[in-house]
Design an enzyme around this catalytic site. Sequence first.
Site, short mmCIF file in Angstrom:
data_model
loop_
_atom_site.label_atom_id
_atom_site.label_comp_id
_atom_site.label_asym_id
_atom_site.label_seq_id
_atom_site.Cartn_x
_atom_site.Cartn_y
_atom_site.Cartn_z
CE1 TYR A 91 0.90 5.22 0.24
CE2 TYR A 91 1.20 3.38 1.76
CZ TYR A 91 1.24 3.89 0.47
OH TYR A 91 1.61 3.09 -0.58
CB SER A 144 -0.16 -0.01 0.23
OG SER A 144 0.93 -0.24 1.10
CG ASN A 183 0.93 3.50 -9.86
OD1 ASN A 183 1.32 2.63 -9.07
ND2 ASN A 183 1.71 4.51 -10.23
#
Length: 242
Positions: A141, A128, A77
């Site tokens: 990201y 994500s 995570n």
Amino acid sequence: MSRFAGKVALVTGASSGIGAAIADRLASDGARVFSVQLEETGHLETIVADLCDSGVPDLAIDHVIQQAGRLDILVNNAGRMVEARVDEMGLHEWRRTMALNLDAPFLLIRHAMPHLRKSRGAIVNIGSIEGLASNPGHAAYCASKAGLHGLTRAVAVDGGPEGVRCNSVAPGWIDTDFNVKFIHALPEQARGRLGAIHPLGRTGRVEEVAAMVAWIASDEASFVSGQTFVVDGGRTAKLSLP
């Protein structure tokens, strides 16, 4: 509920937000939960360490095995985001993002695999929706989360014959402490628009992501592997208006 009675889990980045909710859910379902995080919070068996250090993943897995004798569930995570356009981002920030968001899960999975084979365990990677699409200024990201989704599929293929399942969860806008502070800082009109981009009319709760992770890690999902589960209130299913 004791769906994870007798099982051992390792959750990274469990000091707050989604990670804390996942750790709490697994523990409430009967698992013994270890965490790797940057600070001690006092409610988990915690390894305080920086996963950007490439030596930490092996040490973390070894610690769990020494203390508990087994590993059944690995939840990757921990993550970071730096806002910068690709032409503005320094190589150091790019590499540090990759080190935490992609290298650390790879290294943890690599060292955990012998133990997960024994337990016929499960891996859940927290990706994500930005591994599927992008917001402005999130090059590193997005690249790291897309890579994590790809790693998920590869591990599922390689680990499947040995009974190891690997899936990922792609959360959308979730009400972590950081996001809630950001929302409250927005003008009221902008806060209204944020809810409107979701067909369900609201942003998500950390417990909703944790519930998905708990199901994926459980025997109820024993024939589920190599998948990315989007938890975003329908946001990515909705086409924008002209």
